[in-house]
Write a protein that holds these residues in place. Structure first.
Motif, mmCIF file in Angstrom:
data_model
loop_
_atom_site.group_PDB
_atom_site.id
_atom_site.type_symbol
_atom_site.label_atom_id
_atom_site.label_comp_id
_atom_site.label_asym_id
_atom_site.label_seq_id
_atom_site.Cartn_x
_atom_site.Cartn_y
_atom_site.Cartn_z
ATOM 1 N N PRO A 97 1.113 -1.182 -0.092
ATOM 2 C CA PRO A 97 -0.241 0.144 -0.066
ATOM 3 C C PRO A 97 0.986 1.408 0.241
ATOM 4 C CG PRO A 97 -0.691 -1.363 1.358
ATOM 5 C CD PRO A 97 0.363 -2.629 1.172
ATOM 6 N N ASP A 98 2.091 1.246 0.234
ATOM 7 C CA ASP A 98 2.956 2.214 0.550
ATOM 8 C C ASP A 98 3.454 2.698 -0.847
ATOM 9 O OD1 ASP A 98 1.748 3.219 2.992
ATOM 10 O OD2 ASP A 98 3.518 1.440 4.287
ATOM 11 N N LEU A 99 3.624 1.475 -1.470
ATOM 12 C CA LEU A 99 4.210 1.673 -2.836
ATOM 13 C C LEU A 99 4.116 2.969 -3.981
ATOM 14 C CD1 LEU A 99 6.182 -0.508 -5.014
ATOM 15 C CD2 LEU A 99 3.838 -0.607 -5.661
ATOM 16 N N LYS A 100 4.918 3.157 -3.900
ATOM 17 C CA LYS A 100 5.484 5.002 -4.678
ATOM 18 C C LYS A 100 5.313 5.164 -6.119
ATOM 19 C CE LYS A 100 6.791 8.668 -2.906
ATOM 20 N NZ LYS A 100 6.061 9.737 -2.537
ATOM 21 N N ILE A 101 5.213 4.992 -7.099
ATOM 22 C CA ILE A 101 4.991 5.065 -8.422
ATOM 23 C C ILE A 101 6.077 5.867 -8.753
ATOM 24 C CG2 ILE A 101 4.196 4.614 -10.898
ATOM 25 C CD1 ILE A 101 1.693 3.523 -9.436
ATOM 26 N N VAL A 102 7.613 5.596 -10.032
ATOM 27 C CA VAL A 102 8.334 6.817 -10.479
ATOM 28 C C VAL A 102 7.729 6.839 -11.889
ATOM 29 C CG1 VAL A 102 10.049 7.864 -10.482
ATOM 30 C CG2 VAL A 102 9.025 6.441 -8.702
ATOM 31 N N GLY A 103 7.209 8.076 -12.486
ATOM 32 C CA GLY A 103 7.346 7.569 -13.790
ATOM 33 C C GLY A 103 7.190 9.044 -14.311
ATOM 34 N N ASN A 104 7.466 9.173 -15.517
ATOM 35 C CA ASN A 104 7.267 10.911 -15.762
ATOM 36 C C ASN A 104 5.794 11.031 -16.157
ATOM 37 O OD1 ASN A 104 6.670 10.610 -19.026
ATOM 38 N ND2 ASN A 104 8.456 9.326 -19.102
ATOM 39 N N ALA A 105 5.815 13.261 -16.424
ATOM 40 C CA ALA A 105 4.918 13.272 -16.995
ATOM 41 C C ALA A 105 3.300 12.078 -17.545
ATOM 42 C CB ALA A 105 4.772 14.633 -17.003
ATOM 43 N N LYS A 106 3.964 12.248 -18.460
ATOM 44 C CA LYS A 106 2.756 11.907 -19.185
ATOM 45 C C LYS A 106 2.600 10.294 -18.709
ATOM 46 C CE LYS A 106 4.828 13.266 -23.703
ATOM 47 N NZ LYS A 106 5.516 13.818 -24.215
ATOM 48 N N THR A 107 3.824 9.383 -18.084
ATOM 49 C CA THR A 107 3.888 7.635 -17.980
ATOM 50 C C THR A 107 2.472 7.997 -16.484
ATOM 51 O OG1 THR A 107 6.249 7.748 -17.487
ATOM 52 C CG2 THR A 107 4.537 5.977 -16.435
ATOM 53 N N LEU A 108 2.805 9.241 -15.391
ATOM 54 C CA LEU A 108 1.798 9.455 -14.874
ATOM 55 C C LEU A 108 0.323 9.759 -15.331
ATOM 56 C CD1 LEU A 108 3.726 10.865 -11.711
ATOM 57 C CD2 LEU A 108 3.542 8.517 -12.618
ATOM 58 N N ASP A 109 0.280 10.699 -16.181
ATOM 59 C CA ASP A 109 -0.688 10.822 -16.505
ATOM 60 C C ASP A 109 -1.579 9.059 -17.443
ATOM 61 O OD1 ASP A 109 -2.972 11.951 -17.970
ATOM 62 O OD2 ASP A 109 -2.418 11.571 -19.709
ATOM 63 N N MET A 110 -1.244 8.261 -18.055
ATOM 64 C CA MET A 110 -1.402 7.348 -18.268
ATOM 65 C C MET A 110 -2.367 6.322 -17.349
ATOM 66 S SD MET A 110 1.182 6.770 -21.573
ATOM 67 C CE MET A 110 1.231 7.654 -22.788
ATOM 68 N N ILE A 111 -0.967 6.618 -16.165
ATOM 69 C CA ILE A 111 -1.354 5.231 -15.002
ATOM 70 C C ILE A 111 -3.021 6.537 -14.615
ATOM 71 C CG2 ILE A 111 -1.064 4.787 -12.790
ATOM 72 C CD1 ILE A 111 2.128 4.783 -13.783
ATOM 73 N N GLY A 112 -2.826 7.481 -14.761
ATOM 74 C CA GLY A 112 -4.367 8.302 -13.965
ATOM 75 C C GLY A 112 -5.648 7.309 -15.478
ATOM 76 N N GLY A 113 -5.239 7.257 -16.159
ATOM 77 C CA GLY A 113 -6.065 7.051 -17.346
ATOM 78 C C GLY A 113 -6.675 6.056 -16.970
ATOM 79 N N TYR A 114 -5.851 4.980 -17.105
ATOM 80 C CA TYR A 114 -6.054 3.597 -17.166
ATOM 81 C C TYR A 114 -6.337 3.175 -15.864
ATOM 82 C CZ TYR A 114 -4.160 2.296 -21.474
ATOM 83 O OH TYR A 114 -3.255 1.949 -23.261
ATOM 84 N N TYR A 115 -5.150 3.441 -14.953
ATOM 85 C CA TYR A 115 -5.608 2.563 -13.421
ATOM 86 C C TYR A 115 -6.866 3.359 -12.232
ATOM 87 C CZ TYR A 115 -2.938 -0.626 -16.106
ATOM 88 O OH TYR A 115 -2.371 -1.590 -16.922
ATOM 89 N N GLY A 116 -6.490 4.622 -12.639
ATOM 90 C CA GLY A 116 -6.742 5.051 -12.303
ATOM 91 C C GLY A 116 -6.630 6.358 -10.435
ATOM 92 N N ILE A 117 -5.113 5.463 -10.598
ATOM 93 C CA ILE A 117 -4.119 6.091 -9.747
ATOM 94 C C ILE A 117 -3.649 7.113 -9.905
ATOM 95 C CG2 ILE A 117 -1.536 5.304 -8.838
ATOM 96 C CD1 ILE A 117 -2.612 2.556 -9.796
ATOM 97 N N ARG A 118 -3.686 8.357 -9.180
ATOM 98 C CA ARG A 118 -2.948 9.373 -9.032
ATOM 99 C C ARG A 118 -2.540 10.154 -7.860
ATOM 100 N NH1 ARG A 118 -8.108 9.681 -12.241
ATOM 101 N NH2 ARG A 118 -7.102 10.086 -13.876
ATOM 102 N N ASP A 119 -2.209 8.917 -6.702
ATOM 103 C CA ASP A 119 -1.849 9.739 -5.305
ATOM 104 C C ASP A 119 -0.177 8.552 -5.567
ATOM 105 O OD1 ASP A 119 -3.386 7.159 -4.609
ATOM 106 O OD2 ASP A 119 -2.995 7.002 -2.635
#
Ligand SMILES: Cc1cc2nc3c(=O)[nH]c(=O)nc-3n(C[C@H](O)[C@H](O)[C@H](O)COP(=O)(O)O)c2cc1C
Ligand SMILES: [Fe+2]
Ligand SMILES: [Fe+2]
Length: 396
Positions: A97-119
């Motif tokens: 649960p404490d895993l921090k996801i590391v990516g560039n801005a485009k990656t994080l945008d896609m992770i938000g879109g695909y998996y709803g993960i934003r925090d």
């Protein structure tokens, strides 16, 4: 005690092999399977670099726990968001649960879109570093190999480059993980096939990435598919450089379609004429039966291409149409090129070769051959002329 998955101190392989999926991206055959590679860097903090296909999540978690026991993963570095590397992110977060996801801005945008993960995400930019304690990760943005968000992660102390799909190959890992442990013979062609099918449209971005990495001291290439490269790093980089410049080797591909065997006989005759002139290898593909990914691979690999097709409803034989489309949509650089074909009442093949040349900025190195109502020795002189022209261009 050193674990059998430990490639270098603290660097573990935790990926999985897939020998059941029939087609990668639902398109490209997998006669030797494929591996989804993921790596753990264990330090004061633990980083997981790239994740894997959702269907292999249970095996994956078992591999991670085999290294870490109850210790959690602190960071997940996402070099590439395509689902073969991100499909298990949601379950990873549930587990850690404490895993921090590391990516560039485009990656994080896609992770938000695909998996709803934003925090609990950490955005990185070109050249940023992340310390794990004794080891440091540095991030290099290498967009469009083959998605816009693709990046590479470099471990400074290990001199290990986590390259995402770049330098990847089809083919499962049969026991060995590092190049020195594997029989590499088939992997070179599988690297070409992976490149030709998936990456080849993006030769310029690959060249840009190679320039960006030119000053980086690389002892390990840890890609997301296929062997980990250690002994053969220089060869792998050289092959990528060559492939991204669409540079072919000496040799000819003859790709043809034929319904009743007449076009096929022209193909055979041209091949004989080429062989008589010392040309080899000559790779022949009957497009109704050949695997499209192998055809693409071979056209990428060799400098000359000869195509043959009957006229079909006023156009090319459909399988030939499909091949020319694949070539132009990938921007395959011009090959030494010639065409032949057949017709019964109104031929289309010379016009269609010319259209392809115009669209793709290729050119024919010999007049197009068109047989009329069946194969006969009438075409032999033209076949010899075509073969001579191809051989001269290859040799010159
Ligand atoms: C479904 C079909 C469509 C065809 N359309 C054309 C055509 O539009 N123009 C033409 O000249 N020949 C046409 N043909 C004749 C073929 O081009 C001829 O049979 C072929 O060139 C023979 O070569 P192959 O033995 O390699 O199949 C057609 C044949 C078939 C079976
Ligand atoms: Fe990918
Ligand atoms: Fe991939």
């Amino acid at each position: 005690m050193k674990k059998i998955t430990e490639l270098a101190p603290g660097l573990h392989y935790v990926g999985a092999n897939d020998r059941t999926t029939q087609r990668f991206e639902a398109l490209w055959s997998l006669p030797y399977g494929v591996s989804y590679n993921s790596y753990l860097l264990v330090d004061e903090k633990v980083a997981l670099i790239d994740s894997i296909e959702a269907g292999f999540a249970d095996i994956y978690f078992d591999h991670i726990a085999g290294v870490l026991g109850d210790r959690p993963v602190d960071y997940l570095i996402v070099n590439h968001m395509e689902p073969d590397h991100s499909g298990s992110i949601t379950r990873l977060r549930e587990r850690y649960p404490d895993l921090k996801i590391v990516g560039n801005a485009k990656t994080l945008d896609m992770i938000g879109g695909y998996y709803g993960i934003r925090d609990n995400c950490l955005e990185v930019k070109e050249g940023d570093t992340l310390s794990l304690g004794g080891r440091t990760l540095r991030f290099h943005l290498t967009p469009m190999i083959h998605w816009p968000e693709t990046m590479m992660t470099y471990c400074v102390e290990l001199k290990a480059l986590f390259s995402g799909d770049a330098f990847g190959t089809f083919g499962a890992l049969n026991g060995g993980i590092v190049d020195s442990q594997l029989c590499l013979e088939g992997f070179w062609d599988e690297m070409r096939r992976y490149y030709a099918c998936i990456v080849s449209k993006y030769g310029k971005p690959v060249q840009m990435a190679l320039r960006k990495l030119a000053g980086v001291d690389i002892e390990w290439i840890c890609s997301t598919h296929g062997p980990v490269w250690h002994d053969r790093v220089a060869d792998v980089v050289a092959l990528y450089d060559k492939m991204s410049r669409h540079e072919g080797e000496y040799g000819v591909v003859i790709a043809y379609g034929s319904m009743y065997g007449h076009t096929a006989r022209v193909a055979e005759h041209i091949a004989r004429e080429l062989a008589e002139r010392g040309v080899k290898p000559i790779v022949m593909h009957n497009l109704s039966f050949a695997d499209p990914s192998m055809v693409l691979r071979d056209i990428h690999k060799y400098r000359a291409l000869i195509v043959g097709s009957p006229t079909y409803n006023g156009e090319l034989f459909p399988e030939m149409d499909a091949l020319l489309d694949r070539l132009s949509s990938r921007g395959v650089a011009p090959r030494i090129f010639a065409g032949f074909g057949g017709m019964t009442w109104a031929g289309a093949t010379p016009r269609r070769w010319a259209e392809f040349c115009e669209r793709s900025k290729w050119s024919l190195c010999a007049p197009a051959i068109e047989i009329r109502q069946g194969y006969s020795s009438v075409c032999h002189e033209a076949c010899a002329e075509l073969a001579r022209s191809i051989a001269d261009r290859l040799n010159g």
